[in-house]
Write a protein that holds these residues in place. Structure first.
Motif, PDB file in Angstrom:
ATOM      1  N   GLU A  70       0.488  -1.201  -0.137  1.00 15.79           N
ATOM      2  CA  GLU A  70      -0.031  -0.370   0.112  1.00 15.79           C
ATOM      3  C   GLU A  70       1.049   1.299  -0.342  1.00 15.79           C
ATOM      4  O   GLU A  70       1.053   1.937  -0.541  1.00 15.79           O
ATOM      5  N   ARG A  73       1.918   2.394  -3.300  1.00 15.31           N
ATOM      6  CA  ARG A  73       1.477   1.740  -3.943  1.00 15.31           C
ATOM      7  C   ARG A  73       1.006   3.833  -3.956  1.00 15.31           C
ATOM      8  O   ARG A  73       0.829   4.801  -5.402  1.00 15.31           O
ATOM      9  N   ARG A  77       1.767   5.588  -7.410  1.00 12.21           N
ATOM     10  CA  ARG A  77       1.243   6.899  -7.923  1.00 12.21           C
ATOM     11  C   ARG A  77       1.995   8.732  -8.224  1.00 12.21           C
ATOM     12  O   ARG A  77       1.686   9.401  -9.373  1.00 12.21           O
ATOM     13  N   GLU A  82      -1.004   4.356 -12.466  1.00 12.13           N
ATOM     14  CA  GLU A  82      -2.118   4.797 -11.503  1.00 12.13           C
ATOM     15  C   GLU A  82      -2.760   2.519 -11.881  1.00 12.13           C
ATOM     16  O   GLU A  82      -2.342   1.984 -13.271  1.00 12.13           O
ATOM     17  N   ASP A  83      -3.676   2.653 -11.309  1.00 13.59           N
ATOM     18  CA  ASP A  83      -4.405   1.707 -11.149  1.00 13.59           C
ATOM     19  C   ASP A  83      -3.977   0.649 -10.874  1.00 13.59           C
ATOM     20  O   ASP A  83      -3.832   0.281 -11.763  1.00 13.59           O
ATOM     21  N   VAL A  84      -3.116   0.866 -10.079  1.00  9.98           N
ATOM     22  CA  VAL A  84      -1.713  -0.716  -9.591  1.00  9.98           C
ATOM     23  C   VAL A  84      -3.014  -1.834  -8.806  1.00  9.98           C
ATOM     24  O   VAL A  84      -3.332  -1.458  -7.550  1.00  9.98           O
ATOM     25  N   GLU A  85      -3.113  -2.966  -9.408  1.00 14.16           N
ATOM     26  CA  GLU A  85      -4.097  -4.467  -8.878  1.00 14.16           C
ATOM     27  C   GLU A  85      -3.084  -5.091  -8.218  1.00 14.16           C
ATOM     28  O   GLU A  85      -2.459  -5.570  -8.796  1.00 14.16           O
ATOM     29  N   VAL A  86      -3.787  -4.795  -7.159  1.00 11.55           N
ATOM     30  CA  VAL A  86      -3.228  -5.950  -5.800  1.00 11.55           C
ATOM     31  C   VAL A  86      -3.677  -7.508  -5.767  1.00 11.55           C
ATOM     32  O   VAL A  86      -5.204  -6.902  -5.724  1.00 11.55           O
ATOM     33  N   HIS A  87      -3.171  -8.458  -5.738  1.00  6.76           N
ATOM     34  CA  HIS A  87      -3.635  -9.841  -6.205  1.00  6.76           C
ATOM     35  C   HIS A  87      -3.279 -10.478  -4.985  1.00  6.76           C
ATOM     36  O   HIS A  87      -2.338 -10.178  -4.545  1.00  6.76           O
ATOM     37  N   LYS A  95       0.888 -11.142  -0.973  1.00  6.00           N
ATOM     38  CA  LYS A  95       0.068 -10.387  -2.134  1.00  6.00           C
ATOM     39  C   LYS A  95       1.063 -10.126  -3.101  1.00  6.00           C
ATOM     40  O   LYS A  95       2.503  -9.817  -2.641  1.00  6.00           O
ATOM     41  N   CYS A  97       1.356  -7.696  -6.510  1.00  2.00           N
ATOM     42  CA  CYS A  97       0.530  -6.352  -7.893  1.00  2.00           C
ATOM     43  C   CYS A  97       2.038  -6.350  -9.516  1.00  2.00           C
ATOM     44  O   CYS A  97       2.798  -6.754  -8.937  1.00  2.00           O
ATOM     45  N   PHE A  99       2.921  -3.914 -12.818  1.00  2.00           N
ATOM     46  CA  PHE A  99       2.969  -2.331 -13.599  1.00  2.00           C
ATOM     47  C   PHE A  99       4.311  -2.427 -14.339  1.00  2.00           C
ATOM     48  O   PHE A  99       5.331  -4.044 -14.580  1.00  2.00           O
TER      49      PHE A  99
END
Length: 128
Positions: A70, A73, A77, A82-87, A95, A97, A99
């Motif tokens: 977090e 992220r 920014r 932008e729009d980095v999705e954490v899986h 967890k 991500c 990019f």
């Protein structure tokens, strides 16, 4: 016996790439041997090289362990990512991500879910 690792990422504009990776990594390069080339020792024996040249679009991802996805992220920014999705997935202890940098190189971040495991792993790696 393998005892060290170096990974190289190429960027089309070295000055912009140098600045971008300084912000991502939160520090100045450890070594700049010549124009168009910089190196960061991420952990003992693990080096990231940023070199001016034709990017290998779609390469990677280079995955970096972080203590807080977090927090990273928020930093991304600032780097206009932008729009980095954490899986996450059941049974997977981290967890993550993925990019790409502005030159198309894939980068991933991962964070251990078990903070005791994370601390033990960091201690084990950094004592060597």
């Amino acid at each position: 016996m393998v005892f060290e690792i170096t990974i190289q990422i190429r960027v089309a504009n070295f000055q912009k790439g140098l600045h971008w990776y300084q912000l991502l990594l939160g520090k100045e390069p450890d070594f700049i041997p010549h124009e168009g080339f910089a190196e960061w020792e991420l952990i003992p024996g693990s080096w990231l090289q940023v070199a001016e040249g034709k990017p290998s679009v779609g390469s990677g991802p280079l995955r970096l362990a972080v203590t807080s996805i977090e927090d990273m992220r928020d930093k991304l920014r600032d780097l206009e990512i932008e729009d980095v999705e954490v899986h996450s997935r059941e049974g997977v202890p981290v967890k993550w991500c993925t990019f790409s940098d502005p030159w198309g190189n894939y980068i991933g971040l991962f964070e251990y879910l078990n903070k005791e495991e994370e601390a033990n792993r960091a201690k084990e790696i950094l004592k060597k």
